[in-house]
Motif scaffolding. Structure first.
Motif, PDB file in Angstrom:
ATOM      1  N   GLN A  51     -27.603  -6.030  45.153  1.00 41.47           N
ATOM      2  CA  GLN A  51     -26.394  -6.266  44.363  1.00 41.47           C
ATOM      3  C   GLN A  51     -25.711  -4.946  43.964  1.00 41.47           C
ATOM      4  O   GLN A  51     -24.500  -4.890  43.757  1.00 41.47           O
ATOM      5  N   GLN A  52     -26.497  -3.883  43.889  1.00 39.68           N
ATOM      6  CA  GLN A  52     -25.955  -2.588  43.444  1.00 39.68           C
ATOM      7  C   GLN A  52     -25.090  -1.909  44.510  1.00 39.68           C
ATOM      8  O   GLN A  52     -24.362  -0.974  44.218  1.00 39.68           O
ATOM      9  N   LYS A  65     -32.880  -8.911  45.646  1.00 38.69           N
ATOM     10  CA  LYS A  65     -31.486  -9.343  45.406  1.00 38.69           C
ATOM     11  C   LYS A  65     -30.815  -8.451  44.358  1.00 38.69           C
ATOM     12  O   LYS A  65     -29.651  -8.078  44.508  1.00 38.69           O
ATOM     13  N   LYS A  66     -31.556  -8.129  43.295  1.00 43.11           N
ATOM     14  CA  LYS A  66     -31.010  -7.238  42.244  1.00 43.11           C
ATOM     15  C   LYS A  66     -30.676  -5.865  42.817  1.00 43.11           C
ATOM     16  O   LYS A  66     -29.654  -5.279  42.490  1.00 43.11           O
ATOM     17  N   LEU A  68     -26.321 -10.405  50.704  1.00 42.71           N
ATOM     18  CA  LEU A  68     -26.419 -11.538  49.774  1.00 42.71           C
ATOM     19  C   LEU A  68     -25.413 -12.626  50.141  1.00 42.71           C
ATOM     20  O   LEU A  68     -25.736 -13.817  50.105  1.00 42.71           O
ATOM     21  N   THR A 117     -24.276  -6.269  49.068  1.00 38.66           N
ATOM     22  CA  THR A 117     -23.641  -7.535  48.659  1.00 38.66           C
ATOM     23  C   THR A 117     -23.294  -8.403  49.882  1.00 38.66           C
ATOM     24  O   THR A 117     -23.294  -9.628  49.784  1.00 38.66           O
ATOM     25  N   ALA A 169     -22.209  -2.502  46.663  1.00 38.68           N
ATOM     26  CA  ALA A 169     -21.103  -3.430  46.865  1.00 38.68           C
ATOM     27  C   ALA A 169     -20.185  -2.948  47.984  1.00 38.68           C
ATOM     28  O   ALA A 169     -20.256  -1.794  48.417  1.00 38.68           O
TER      29      ALA A 169
END
Length: 304
Positions: free
Chosen positions: A46-47, A42-43, A82, A79, A49
């Motif tokens: 997240q980068q 997830k981290k 996610l 993203t 986008a």
């Protein structure tokens, strides 16, 4: 003592499996025991986008899920992956939902993964974690107690083609295509698309589609049983209206009854027959003697 303990453990296990299929509330295929590191991936995701996954819930009980990244033909950024998980959680908690239409913004469906994100997580462990993350999300999507349809306009390629297989049905507009292009990327499907495709079209056709990596147009998709219908409208608004009309024949009626129908079909597809029969009995118990059932009995008496 021991046989009783074993029987009790087995009963609990069966019950848990049944409840997972019945409730589908965030039940995951992969957990830490499989070497799956959800927080880590997830981290990383997240980068990367860009784009969004939008959900509108209509009073009719139909949800419209829109893949919105038109400048990249709705490719999934990190993203967006996610956000898809968040939208699925939202749909799992939508008690009045009956149906779901998934479509892409800007007259095309989805061109798979954003290659910038893919290149950045090209090491084996990250790739496996992304694979597990997306398989978890799409399995939960498939198990939703909503009747789901992918509205395919333009291209559904790679991961986009895989996403269509997580829906119960597919509708295609003129000039659209579904293409499992993975072979040309030196890959196989990683979001569960191969396993689901075999269940939709059979192993022979699935093998041809994956090893040939050729585009499937609406006529061929109909012939293979990959699509239900070719719509007449090519523009986004018209196609959505047609998809809503097509969906209404299956979602007409009380939400709890439509949802019960989807639950027993999911159980029949995924569970061994005895567990599926028990699940069917449990779901039957939730609607028997319910308002829709009692009203129908009253109406039938009048017909005499």
């Amino acid at each position: 003592f021991f046989p009783e303990m074993a029987a009790s453990l087995w009963k609990n296990l069966l019950q848990t499996t049944k409840e997972r299929v019945l409730q589908q509330r965030g039940a995951s295929l992969y957990v830490d025991a499989h070497g799956y590191e959800e927080e880590l991936i997830k981290k990383k995701l997240q980068q990367f986008a860009g784009g969004s996954i939008n959900l509108s819930k209509e009073d009719s009980g139909i949800g419209i899920l829109t893949l919105n990244n038109p400048k990249l033909m709705n490719a999934f950024t990190g993203t967006m992956m996610l956000e898809l998980q968040e939208r699925v959680t939202e749909l799992e908690n939508w008690k009045d939902g009956k149906g779901l239409i998934i479509h892409g913004a800007g007259n095309t469906f989805c061109s798979g993964s954003d290659l910038n994100a893919v290149k950045a997580i090209s090491n084996s462990q990250d790739g496996m974690n992304m694979c597990m993350f997306m398989q978890n999300t799409l399995t939960r999507l498939m198990r939703l107690p909503l009747i789901s349809v992918a509205l395919v306009q333009g291209k559904a390629v790679g991961g986009g083609a895989e996403l269509t297989t997580a829906c119960d049905f597919r509708l295609m507009t003129p000039g659209s295509e579904i293409r499992f292009v993975h072979k040309h990327m030196g890959l196989v499907p990683g979001w569960g698309g191969a396993a689901r495709l075999v269940r939709i079209v059979g192993s022979g056709a699935a093998l041809r589609l994956l090893s040939g990596a050729a585009g499937v147009d609406p006529a061929r998709a109909l012939h293979l049983g990959l699509s239900e219908e070719m719509l007449s409208s090519s523009d986004e608004t018209g196609a959505l209206e047609e998809a809503r009309a097509w969906m209404s024949q299956y979602t007409e009626g009380p939400a709890n009854v439509i949802r019960a129908v989807k639950k027993v079909v999911t159980a029949g597809r995924e569970l061994p027959v005895e567990a599926a029969l028990r699940t069917e009995k449990d779901v039957f118990g939730t609607v028997w003697g319910g308002p829709a059932n009692l009203q129908a009995l009253v109406r039938r008496q009048r017909h005499k």
